[in-house]
Design an enzyme around this catalytic site. Structure first.
Site, mmCIF file in Angstrom:
data_model
loop_
_atom_site.group_PDB
_atom_site.id
_atom_site.type_symbol
_atom_site.label_atom_id
_atom_site.label_comp_id
_atom_site.label_asym_id
_atom_site.label_seq_id
_atom_site.Cartn_x
_atom_site.Cartn_y
_atom_site.Cartn_z
ATOM 1 N N LYS A 108 11.277 -54.558 45.371
ATOM 2 C CA LYS A 108 11.202 -55.646 46.344
ATOM 3 C C LYS A 108 12.457 -56.520 46.316
ATOM 4 O O LYS A 108 13.008 -56.852 47.355
ATOM 5 C CB LYS A 108 9.985 -56.547 46.070
ATOM 6 C CG LYS A 108 8.646 -55.849 46.203
ATOM 7 C CD LYS A 108 7.511 -56.852 46.076
ATOM 8 C CE LYS A 108 7.470 -57.564 44.733
ATOM 9 N NZ LYS A 108 7.055 -56.711 43.605
ATOM 10 N N ARG B 41 0.829 -63.253 46.313
ATOM 11 C CA ARG B 41 0.488 -62.323 45.255
ATOM 12 C C ARG B 41 -1.011 -62.232 45.023
ATOM 13 O O ARG B 41 -1.454 -61.507 44.147
ATOM 14 C CB ARG B 41 1.155 -62.782 43.973
ATOM 15 C CG ARG B 41 1.945 -61.705 43.275
ATOM 16 C CD ARG B 41 2.543 -62.348 42.058
ATOM 17 N NE ARG B 41 3.287 -61.466 41.216
ATOM 18 C CZ ARG B 41 4.572 -61.237 41.323
ATOM 19 N NH1 ARG B 41 5.257 -61.740 42.321
ATOM 20 N NH2 ARG B 41 5.176 -60.480 40.446
ATOM 21 N N ARG C 27 14.832 -51.345 33.306
ATOM 22 C CA ARG C 27 15.409 -52.458 34.051
ATOM 23 C C ARG C 27 16.221 -53.392 33.149
ATOM 24 O O ARG C 27 15.801 -53.729 32.052
ATOM 25 C CB ARG C 27 14.267 -53.240 34.699
ATOM 26 C CG ARG C 27 14.686 -54.135 35.789
ATOM 27 C CD ARG C 27 13.600 -54.279 36.798
ATOM 28 N NE ARG C 27 12.555 -55.199 36.351
ATOM 29 C CZ ARG C 27 11.636 -55.681 37.177
ATOM 30 N NH1 ARG C 27 11.619 -55.314 38.436
ATOM 31 N NH2 ARG C 27 10.721 -56.492 36.730
ATOM 32 N N ARG D 65 14.476 -58.199 30.677
ATOM 33 C CA ARG D 65 13.700 -59.402 30.942
ATOM 34 C C ARG D 65 12.586 -59.528 29.911
ATOM 35 O O ARG D 65 12.025 -58.547 29.474
ATOM 36 C CB ARG D 65 13.074 -59.306 32.339
ATOM 37 C CG ARG D 65 13.812 -60.107 33.357
ATOM 38 C CD ARG D 65 13.395 -59.752 34.754
ATOM 39 N NE ARG D 65 11.951 -59.820 34.981
ATOM 40 C CZ ARG D 65 11.381 -59.574 36.152
ATOM 41 N NH1 ARG D 65 12.135 -59.235 37.182
ATOM 42 N NH2 ARG D 65 10.090 -59.640 36.310
ATOM 43 N N ARG E 253 1.167 -56.729 33.509
ATOM 44 C CA ARG E 253 1.557 -57.055 34.881
ATOM 45 C C ARG E 253 0.991 -56.047 35.879
ATOM 46 O O ARG E 253 0.632 -56.401 36.994
ATOM 47 C CB ARG E 253 3.082 -57.100 34.986
ATOM 48 C CG ARG E 253 3.647 -58.425 34.472
ATOM 49 C CD ARG E 253 5.100 -58.334 34.138
ATOM 50 N NE ARG E 253 5.924 -57.953 35.254
ATOM 51 C CZ ARG E 253 7.013 -57.215 35.137
ATOM 52 N NH1 ARG E 253 7.404 -56.769 33.956
ATOM 53 N NH2 ARG E 253 7.724 -56.920 36.194
#
Ligand code: ADP
Ligand code: ZN
Length: 224
Positions: free
Chosen positions: A13, A87, A126, A159, A170
Site C-alpha cells: 500500500k 482499518r 522489509r 521496523r 498484525r
C-alpha cells in the site's frame, strides 16, 4: 481523485500510494507513517500510541480519525490517497462522516490482494532507513549496497513491528478488523480488486487501469 487503498500488511500500500500521489498530484495520507513519525519525535501522540504499535495492535480509533480528519479538512479538496486508513468498520463510518461534512465522496477503493505465504515473505524482508524514511525489501527492492540507504547511506533497520511475533499479531488483527472492509466497500460499489503479487511497476499499471476514465486519459496524454 479520492482513493482508499486496502490490503494486508505487506501488500504494498505504501509504495503504491506514493507512486499514485506523485503521478496524479494527490496528497498521500499514511496513518502508519504519521504515527511512526510521532513515535520517533517523542510527541504526546507518539508516547500514547507506541505501546499499541510495538505489539502490532491497532491504536485507538479516535486518535487516527482525528489525524485523518484534520488533514482532509486542510487539503482534502486536492484529492487524496488514504493508505492504512480506514482499518476497521468504525473508522470507515467515521471517514464517511468526515467526507460528508466536507462535501467530498470517495471515487474508488483499491484492494491490493496478496496470498498469505507471500505476505509473510515480504514482511520479513522489509527494511527502512531511520534517517530519511526510504523503504526497501531485501528480496524485491534491495538497496544498491546491502544494508545501506541509496539516498543517504544510513544503515537500514527492521521496523519494530516487523519482528516475526508481531507480524503474526498484525495479520490476525488484519483478518479480524480490516478484512471485513472488503465486503463493506463491495456493497457500496466502490471496491476494485488488484492482484498485488507482481513487481511494483506491474501493480501500479494494474491500479491505473482500474481508475475512472478521465484520469487514465490524462495519464496517456503525458506519455506516462
Ligand atoms: P502495515 O500496513 O504494514 O501494518 P502501517 O504502517 O500501516 O503498517 O501501520 C503500522 C501500525 O500503525 C499498525 O500496526 C497500527 O498499530 C498503527 N496504525 C496505522 N494505521 C492505523 C489505523 N488506521 N488505525 C489504528 N492503528 C493504525
Ligand atoms: Zn536514507
Amino acid at each position: 481523485m479520492r482513493i482508499v487503498l486496502l490490503g494486508s500488511p505487506g501488500a504494498g500500500k505504501g509504495t503504491q500510494a506514493e507512486l499514485l500521489a506523485d503521478r496524479l498530484g494527490l496528497i498521500h495520507i499514511s496513518t502508519g507513517d504519521i504515527l511512526r513519525e510521532n513515535v520517533e519525535k517523542g510527541t504526546e501522540l507518539g508516547l500514547r500510541v507506541k505501546k499499541f504499535m510495538d505489539k502490532g495492535k491497532l491504536v485507538p480509533d479516535d486518535l487516527v480519525v482525528d489525524i485523518v480528519a484534520q488533514r482532509l479538512k486542510k487539503e482534502g479538496k486536492r484529492g487524496f490517497v488514504l493508505d492504512g486508513f480506514p482499518r476497521n468498520l468504525a473508522q470507515a463510518r467515521a471517514l464517511n462522516e468526515v467526507l460528508q461534512k466536507l462535501d467530498l465522496r470517495l471515487d474508488i477503493v483499491l484492494y491490493l490482494a496478496l496470498k498469505e505465504d507471500e505476505i509473510l515473505k515480504r514482511l520479513s524482508a522489509r527494511l527502512f532507513c531511520p534517517n530519511c524514511g526510504a523503504n526497501y525489501n531485501a528480496i524485491s527492492s534491495p538497496p544498491e549496497i546491502p544494508g545501506r540507504c541509496d539516498n543517504c547511506g544510513d544503515r537500514l533497520e527492521k521496523r519494530e513491528d516487523d519482528q516475526p511475533q508481531t507480524i503474526r499479531r498484525r495479520l490476525k488483527v488484519y483478518e479480524a478488523e480490516t478484512a471485513p472492509l472488503i465486503g463493506y466497500y463491495k456493497t457500496s460499489g466502490l471496491l476494485k480488486q488488484v492482484p498485488a503479487g507482481g513487481k511494483v511497476a506491474e501493480v501500479q499499471q494494474q491500479i491505473l487501469s482500474r481508475l475512472p476514465r478521465p484520469v487514465r486519459a490524462r495519464e496517456g496524454d503525458c506519455g506516462g
